[in-house]
Write an enzyme that holds these catalytic residues in place. Structure first.
Site, short mmCIF file in Angstrom:
data_model
loop_
_atom_site.label_atom_id
_atom_site.label_comp_id
_atom_site.label_asym_id
_atom_site.label_seq_id
_atom_site.Cartn_x
_atom_site.Cartn_y
_atom_site.Cartn_z
N ASP A 42 -19.71 -16.56 19.91
CA ASP A 42 -18.51 -15.68 20.48
C ASP A 42 -18.62 -15.78 21.87
O ASP A 42 -19.25 -15.45 22.63
CB ASP A 42 -19.03 -14.41 19.88
CG ASP A 42 -18.10 -13.28 20.30
OD1 ASP A 42 -18.62 -12.24 20.15
OD2 ASP A 42 -17.03 -13.45 20.62
N ASP B 108 -14.25 -6.13 18.42
CA ASP B 108 -15.19 -5.97 19.61
C ASP B 108 -14.99 -4.61 20.06
O ASP B 108 -14.16 -4.17 20.78
CB ASP B 108 -14.78 -6.92 20.51
CG ASP B 108 -15.22 -8.25 20.34
OD1 ASP B 108 -14.16 -9.23 20.65
OD2 ASP B 108 -16.16 -8.50 20.06
N MET C 275 -20.69 -3.81 21.00
CA MET C 275 -21.02 -3.66 22.46
C MET C 275 -21.26 -2.29 23.04
O MET C 275 -20.44 -1.89 23.86
CB MET C 275 -20.23 -4.75 23.14
CG MET C 275 -20.37 -6.32 23.08
SD MET C 275 -19.16 -7.07 23.45
CE MET C 275 -17.86 -6.74 22.02
N SER D 188 -10.90 -12.95 16.80
CA SER D 188 -11.17 -11.58 17.77
C SER D 188 -9.82 -10.98 18.01
O SER D 188 -9.35 -11.58 18.81
CB SER D 188 -12.01 -11.98 18.80
OG SER D 188 -12.16 -10.64 19.73
N HIS E 93 -12.60 -10.27 13.75
CA HIS E 93 -13.93 -9.88 14.75
C HIS E 93 -13.55 -8.69 15.41
O HIS E 93 -12.23 -8.67 15.85
CB HIS E 93 -14.38 -11.24 15.63
CG HIS E 93 -15.57 -10.93 16.52
ND1 HIS E 93 -16.79 -10.79 15.87
CD2 HIS E 93 -15.75 -10.74 17.75
CE1 HIS E 93 -17.49 -10.70 16.86
NE2 HIS E 93 -17.00 -10.52 17.92
N HIS F 93 -18.37 -5.89 15.96
CA HIS F 93 -19.51 -6.41 17.01
C HIS F 93 -19.46 -5.15 18.07
O HIS F 93 -18.75 -4.82 18.81
CB HIS F 93 -18.88 -7.51 17.79
CG HIS F 93 -19.62 -7.85 19.04
ND1 HIS F 93 -19.37 -8.98 19.83
CD2 HIS F 93 -20.86 -7.70 19.26
CE1 HIS F 93 -20.10 -9.07 20.88
NE2 HIS F 93 -21.39 -8.61 20.55
N MET G 45 -16.38 -1.54 22.56
CA MET G 45 -17.11 -1.82 24.08
C MET G 45 -16.85 -0.36 24.47
O MET G 45 -15.94 0.34 24.50
CB MET G 45 -16.44 -2.64 24.94
CG MET G 45 -16.19 -4.05 24.53
SD MET G 45 -15.27 -5.13 25.70
CE MET G 45 -15.16 -6.66 24.61
N MET H 186 -24.36 -14.95 21.96
CA MET H 186 -23.12 -14.66 22.84
C MET H 186 -22.92 -16.11 23.70
O MET H 186 -24.06 -16.54 24.42
CB MET H 186 -23.45 -13.65 23.78
CG MET H 186 -23.20 -12.30 22.92
SD MET H 186 -21.48 -12.04 22.31
CE MET H 186 -20.37 -12.22 23.68
#
Ligand code: DX5
Ligand code: ZN
Length: 216
Positions: free
Chosen positions: A175, A34, A67, A7, A32, A65, A36, A137
């Protein structure tokens, strides 16, 4: 097949290209990414320009991913920015998970569905046969460097059993808080796509990756 997906949230962004190339060379299978939005999770990370940069840095699949609230609004743009896999949160798509999964697959990407630690695997039933990867998660989404939630082990095992019951060998991604100490535990419970931020990018990248590559 065991897949390691570092990540980049934990990477040194002052030298992102260098550290990603090092992890790539050291055996990373995916990267990965992330995203957000400060709404679905109480943090803001990065978006399209950084993903476009990642797409130039590495040829490994970009495992995005999301979020974020209303992920369906951004699927096409993440595809254009270089995403190979897009994982949405079931909690951000209640009532239209299948439609969003179909949108991702319709654009030629692999589709993942994630659940937060306190969402039960039963929430995945409506899309059990439609998805390329489930993300369990193992921390509350929003921040790297958190402590692994031990109760996730049983959840991973129950999801793997449920998939086997249906004759499915769908990837299970984990994760959050994965370390040298719990890495083998999550694999033994049935996870096969392992996300690690701090455990790869903090300390010596090559040494960290050499430890995890041994399990492949
Ligand atoms: C947390 C993110 C994770 C996190 C993992 O919301 O989804 O991918 O970056 O970082 P570590 O491995 O440091 O917990
Ligand atoms: Zn993540």
């Amino acid at each position: 097949m065991l897949i390691i997906s570092p990540s980049i949230l934990a990477a040194d962004f002052s030298m992102l290209g260098e550290v990603v190339r090092r992890a790539d060379k050291a055996g990373a299978d995916y990267f990965h990414f992330d995203v957000m939005d400060g709404c679905f999770v109480p943090n803001i990370s990065f978006g399209f320009p950084v993903l476009e940069a990642m797409d130039k840095i590495t040829d490994k699949p970009l495992d995005v991913h999301l979020m974020i609230e209303n992920p369906e609004k951004y699927i096409k743009r993440f595809s254009e920015a270089g995403a190979d896999i897009i994982t949405i949160h079931q909690e951000a798509c209640v009532g239209h998970v299948k439609e969003t999964v179909d949108m991702i697959k319709g654009l030629g990407m692999k589709a993942g569905v994630a659940i937060k630690p306190h969402t039960d695997i039963s929430a995945l039933e409506p899309v059990l046969e439609d998805v390329d990867m489930f993300l369990v998660m193992t921390v509350e989404p929003g921040f790297g460097g958190q402590k692994f939630m031990e109760f996730s082990l049983d959840k991973i095992h129950r999801l793997r059993n449920r998939l086997e019951q249906k004759g499915l060998n769908t990837d299970i991604q984990v994760d959050g808080g994965i370390t040298k100490e719990n890495f083998k535990n999550v694999i033994d419970m049935g996870a096969n796509v392992i996300v690690m931020g701090s455990s790869v990018f903090k300390g010596n990248i090559e040494e960290n990756m050499a430890f995890y590559n041994k399990f492949k």
